[in-house]
Design a protein around this motif. Structure first.
Motif, PDB file in Angstrom:
ATOM      1  N   PHE A  26       0.922  -1.307   0.054  1.00  0.00           N
ATOM      2  CA  PHE A  26       0.053  -0.028  -0.017  1.00  0.00           C
ATOM      3  C   PHE A  26       0.909   1.236  -0.198  1.00  0.00           C
ATOM      4  N   TYR A  27       2.078   1.094   0.783  1.00  0.00           N
ATOM      5  CA  TYR A  27       2.959   2.565   0.753  1.00  0.00           C
ATOM      6  C   TYR A  27       3.420   2.338  -0.540  1.00  0.00           C
ATOM      7  N   GLY A  28       4.069   1.142  -1.332  1.00  0.00           N
ATOM      8  CA  GLY A  28       4.674   1.552  -2.492  1.00  0.00           C
ATOM      9  C   GLY A  28       3.604   2.202  -3.757  1.00  0.00           C
ATOM     10  N   LYS A  29       2.297   1.988  -3.704  1.00  0.00           N
ATOM     11  CA  LYS A  29       1.183   2.498  -4.316  1.00  0.00           C
ATOM     12  C   LYS A  29       1.210   4.039  -3.898  1.00  0.00           C
ATOM     13  N   GLN A  30       0.983   4.194  -2.898  1.00  0.00           N
ATOM     14  CA  GLN A  30       0.789   5.557  -2.168  1.00  0.00           C
ATOM     15  C   GLN A  30       1.900   6.566  -2.587  1.00  0.00           C
ATOM     16  N   ILE A  31       3.024   6.281  -2.908  1.00  0.00           N
ATOM     17  CA  ILE A  31       4.179   7.231  -3.270  1.00  0.00           C
ATOM     18  C   ILE A  31       4.314   7.062  -4.911  1.00  0.00           C
ATOM     19  N   SER A  32       3.485   6.248  -5.475  1.00  0.00           N
ATOM     20  CA  SER A  32       3.719   6.165  -6.825  1.00  0.00           C
ATOM     21  C   SER A  32       5.016   5.328  -7.498  1.00  0.00           C
ATOM     22  N   PHE A  33       5.467   4.337  -6.615  1.00  0.00           N
ATOM     23  CA  PHE A  33       6.817   3.938  -6.822  1.00  0.00           C
ATOM     24  C   PHE A  33       6.512   3.265  -8.309  1.00  0.00           C
ATOM     25  N   PRO A  34       7.425   3.048  -9.031  1.00  0.00           N
ATOM     26  CA  PRO A  34       8.796   3.704  -9.147  1.00  0.00           C
ATOM     27  C   PRO A  34       8.912   5.076  -9.650  1.00  0.00           C
ATOM     28  N   PHE A  35       7.842   5.538  -9.891  1.00  0.00           N
ATOM     29  CA  PHE A  35       7.864   7.116 -10.465  1.00  0.00           C
ATOM     30  C   PHE A  35       7.801   8.166  -9.301  1.00  0.00           C
TER      31      PHE A  35
END
Length: 243
Positions: free
Chosen positions: A190-199
């Motif tokens: 969820f955190y990875g999606k929240q910060i728009s990783f890898p962008f």
């Protein structure tokens, strides 16, 4: 109640298993090692000019148990470790010169379990099934390092492979195969999606699509059969262990 239903289902299924198939079951065990590389399939990755993908080496090591129903049909239970690595060159990163390029490296490792159906014919085989993986470690080398943050979560992917027996005998065989694997679930937490990783270094790219990858891998498998111990006088393979 559910336990009773499951027991009835097992008994019902067992009644319809051909006795000839059950009587010929034998097992084999083996070791598997694979090398390959993966390609990110996230849509935005191919819609912007700021990022370029750099292939990196992925590895896997596992132990294998084969349940062979006859000469053609078998179930492969593959349990081992995965190491998946990715690298992205980022251009026009805010805060950097336009001519500068920053390379972001990231990846994860963990346990995997692959129950695969394998069909063998005249020394060649095809296999298909799922892979269930648990992420136990990860790394992200970014401009702004983040410690103790979890970017990746457990995932499931589909596996399709083919190959053949290189050499061996009834007891020991060396197998070489080629596998194609595709992530069926989101790789990010969820955190990875929240910060728009890898962008996450580009504020104008928000809520990118699912992060997944397509991987190609060469595998080598060393098998030891627990069933084929000798041939009879007619040259037909005979099982010492039968059910």
């Amino acid at each position: 109640m559910s336990k009773i239903k499951n027991l009835i289902a097992i008994i019902f299924f067992s009644l319809f298993i051909p006795y000839s198939m059950v009587a010929q079951i034998w097992f084999d065990i083996g070791l598997n090692a694979g090398l390959g590389t993966g390609f990110i399939t996230q849509n935005e990755f191919y819609q912007v000019n700021q990022v370029n993908f750099i292939p990196k080496l992925n590895t896997t090591y596992s132990g294998k148990i084969g349940v062979n129903f006859n000469d053609h049909h078998s179930l492969v239970l593959d349990l081992g470790l995965n190491n998946r690595n990715f690298s992205i060159d980022q251009n026009e990163v805010p805060g950097m010169e336009l001519t500068e390029t920053f390379r972001m490296d990231f990846g994860f490792s963990g346990f995997r379990f692959s129950p695969l159906y394998r069909h063998t014919n005249e020394g060649a085989f095809i296999e298909i099934g799922p892979e269930f993986a648990k992420v136990s470690s990860q790394y992200v080398n970014d401009i702004n390092p983040s410690s103790n943050l979890v970017f990746f979560e457990n995932y499931t992917r589909g596996v399709f492979g083919f190959g053949g027996y290189i050499f061996g005998n009834e007891r020991v065989t060396l197998v070489m195969g080629f596998r194609v694997m595709y992530d069926l679930t989101e790789l990010r937490t969820f955190y990875g999606k929240q910060i728009s990783f890898p962008f996450n270094n580009y504020s104008e790219i928000l809520n990118p699509s699912r992060l997944s990858a397509l991987e190609f891998q060469i595998n080598f498998e060393l098998n030891v059969s627990l069933g084929f111990l000798y041939r009879n006088n007619c040259g037909i393979r005979t099982l010492m262990f039968k059910w």
